[in-house]
Design a protein around this motif. Structure first.
Motif, short mmCIF file in Angstrom:
data_model
loop_
_atom_site.label_atom_id
_atom_site.label_comp_id
_atom_site.label_asym_id
_atom_site.label_seq_id
_atom_site.Cartn_x
_atom_site.Cartn_y
_atom_site.Cartn_z
N PHE A 171 0.84 -1.21 0.00
CA PHE A 171 0.00 0.00 0.00
C PHE A 171 0.87 1.25 0.00
N PHE A 172 1.84 1.26 0.89
CA PHE A 172 2.67 2.46 1.04
C PHE A 172 3.56 2.68 -0.19
N ASN A 173 3.97 1.57 -0.81
CA ASN A 173 4.80 1.68 -2.01
C ASN A 173 4.02 2.17 -3.22
N SER A 174 2.84 1.59 -3.39
CA SER A 174 2.15 1.80 -4.66
C SER A 174 1.08 2.88 -4.62
N HIS A 175 0.67 3.27 -3.42
CA HIS A 175 -0.42 4.25 -3.32
C HIS A 175 0.10 5.61 -2.89
N ASN A 176 -0.33 6.59 -3.63
CA ASN A 176 0.06 7.95 -3.28
C ASN A 176 -0.96 8.51 -2.28
N CYS A 177 -0.63 8.43 -1.00
CA CYS A 177 -1.60 8.82 0.03
C CYS A 177 -1.99 10.29 -0.12
N LYS A 178 -3.29 10.52 -0.01
CA LYS A 178 -3.80 11.88 -0.27
C LYS A 178 -4.18 12.64 1.00
N THR A 179 -4.72 11.91 1.96
CA THR A 179 -5.29 12.62 3.10
C THR A 179 -4.21 13.28 3.97
N PRO A 180 -4.45 14.50 4.35
CA PRO A 180 -3.52 15.14 5.29
C PRO A 180 -3.83 14.74 6.74
N GLN A 181 -4.95 14.04 6.93
CA GLN A 181 -5.34 13.65 8.29
C GLN A 181 -4.97 12.18 8.53
N VAL A 182 -4.07 11.99 9.46
CA VAL A 182 -3.53 10.65 9.69
C VAL A 182 -4.63 9.64 10.04
N TRP A 183 -5.63 10.08 10.78
CA TRP A 183 -6.67 9.14 11.21
C TRP A 183 -7.51 8.63 10.04
N LYS A 184 -7.42 9.33 8.89
CA LYS A 184 -8.19 8.87 7.72
C LYS A 184 -7.39 7.91 6.84
N LEU A 185 -6.14 7.71 7.20
CA LEU A 185 -5.29 6.84 6.38
C LEU A 185 -5.85 5.41 6.28
N PRO A 186 -6.41 4.86 7.38
CA PRO A 186 -6.99 3.52 7.25
C PRO A 186 -8.10 3.44 6.20
N LEU A 187 -8.85 4.52 6.01
CA LEU A 187 -9.89 4.51 4.98
C LEU A 187 -9.25 4.43 3.59
N GLU A 188 -8.16 5.16 3.42
CA GLU A 188 -7.44 5.08 2.14
C GLU A 188 -6.94 3.66 1.91
N PHE A 189 -6.52 3.06 3.00
CA PHE A 189 -6.04 1.68 2.91
C PHE A 189 -7.18 0.75 2.46
N CYS A 190 -8.36 0.94 3.07
CA CYS A 190 -9.54 0.13 2.69
C CYS A 190 -9.85 0.31 1.21
N ASN A 191 -9.89 1.57 0.78
CA ASN A 191 -10.24 1.87 -0.61
C ASN A 191 -9.18 1.34 -1.57
N TRP A 192 -7.93 1.50 -1.18
CA TRP A 192 -6.84 0.98 -2.02
C TRP A 192 -6.96 -0.53 -2.15
N PHE A 193 -7.22 -1.19 -1.01
CA PHE A 193 -7.27 -2.65 -1.02
C PHE A 193 -8.35 -3.16 -1.97
N LYS A 194 -9.51 -2.50 -1.94
CA LYS A 194 -10.64 -2.94 -2.77
C LYS A 194 -10.29 -2.96 -4.25
#
Lengths: 249, 132
Positions: A71-94
């Motif tokens: 996830f960290f390698n391939s996804h360009n994380c967008k959220t500036p809010q750390v607590w929302k990172l798990p949601l990005e992880f969920c969406n990326w995984f799907k």
């Protein structure tokens, strides 16, 4: 104003921290650069481990770590809010190719675990005017403003992990934050109970009288009296749990 | 006015899907069954603790023992089952980012426990460090 070369070096260091792949960096202590990667990755891993303990346990720590690494390698994380990172992880995984490499329940399990964070961290809204449900026909029915519903496909709360796949069915659940204790609570409900809650979520200022009228219209008249009794019992249970309130119109 | 509102409700396309959920056999058993699963930390602990001996979870844990652990996890495992249980307890209770420092405080004495649990049990969001 930074020099282009400085920006270039910073970008490369950031890239190295994300992927761990060697970059053409000008370093005074090359042997220490791996610490950047280690520290940054473990911050992200820590966030995911705290957010998804069940998922991590289910697939194993090493598999989970590999997943976070991907996830960290391939996804360009967008959220500036750390607590929302798990949601990005969920969406990326799907949408990632990792879905096929992992148990089919994992995507839903990640989202299920995320919902607790979402409900907990949901922006506060005014609960002024909300009163305990009394069964007053002319008062509006109001649901707890911090409530999410989900119809799970896998019974994480009912069966052992090895049975999750074989017990695939419908497991409706509501997740809500107590308006006074601020804790996130989980409640398994029936399919019909979930339908009622979802209906109330989509309607505003519906009174109990109007709701019962709709219910009667949708069902056999002979059954409506029995059904209304059951609904009122259900509403009282919801009220007792801090899920349903009423407000004067 | 009231009739109009009901008509509007029934006519709404979104509503129709929900209304269909309101059609039911009133004599059916368990029509409104509910089961209180507790708070987030209760549910999490129940799932993790009840499944400690589950083959699925054990197999997932075995992966740890294969020597791939580069960060000391392998060693921890080798130290014995106590470490495993402790780790499981940690995972079960704390999702909030406070676990790393909060755990030690917990060990300091029982007095600290209720407070620590109250804080860590509920928060997964990382806010605990600064906000709560």
């Amino acid at each position: 104003m930074l020099k282009p070369e400085t920006i270039n070096q910073q970008s490369k260091l950031a890239q190295y921290s994300r992927t761990g792949e060697k970059q053409d960096l000008i370093l005074s202590n090359p042997q220490h650069v791996f610490q950047y990667r280690r520290l940054v990755f473990y911050v992200v891993l820590g966030i995911m481990q705290q957010a998804f303990p069940i998922a991590q346990k289910a697939i194993g720590i090493e598999s989970f770590k590999a997943l976070v690494n991907e996830f960290f390698n391939s996804h360009n994380c967008k959220t500036p809010q750390v607590w929302k990172l798990p949601l990005e992880f969920c969406n990326w995984f799907k949408t990632s190719n990792q879905v096929d490499l992992n148990p089919s329940y994992l995507s839903e399990l990640l989202y299920f675990e995320w919902l607790e964070i979402e409900v907990h961290t949901q922006k506060d809204t005014s609960t002024e005017g909300l009163m305990p449900f009394q069964g007053n026909a002319i008062s509006s029915l109001r649901l707890n403003p911090y409530l999410k519903s989900i119809n799970l496909n896998y019974p994480y709360h009912k069966f052992l992990p090895e049975e999750w796949l074989s017990q695939k069915a419908e497991y409706p659940m509501v997740i809500y934050r107590g308006v006074s204790d601020f804790k996130v609570h989980f409640m398994a409900v029936s399919k019909f109970g979930l339908g009622v809650i979802q209906f109330l979520l989509q309607t505003e200022n519906l009174t109990l009288g109007e709701f019962l009228e709709i219910l009667t219209q949708q069902n056999n008249e002979a059954q409506s009296e029995n059904l209304q009794k059951q609904v009122l019992t259900f509403f009282n249970q919801l009220s007792h749990k801090g899920i349903l309130f009423e407000a004067s119109k | 006015m009231k009739t109009n509102k009901l008509k509007n409700l029934a006519a709404g396309t979104i509503m129709l899907s929900s209304l269909s959920l309101l059609s039911v056999d009133a004599n059916a058993e368990n029509l409104f069954n509910t089961e209180d699963l507790g708070t987030g930390s209760d549910l999490r602990s129940n799932i993790l603790e009840a499944n400690l001996n589950s083959p699925a979870f054990i197999n997932a844990t075995i992966e740890l023992k294969c020597g791939e652990g580069t960060c000391g996890e392998g060693k921890k495992k080798a130290e014995g089952e106590k470490a495993e249980t402790k780790a499981a307890e940690k995972t079960g209770e704390h999702k909030c980012g406070e676990g790393k420092c909060g755990e030690e405080k917990k060990a300091e004495g029982e007095k600290a426990t209720p407070k620590a649990e109250g804080k860590t049990g509920e928060h997964k969001c990382g806010e605990g460090k600064c906000g709560n």
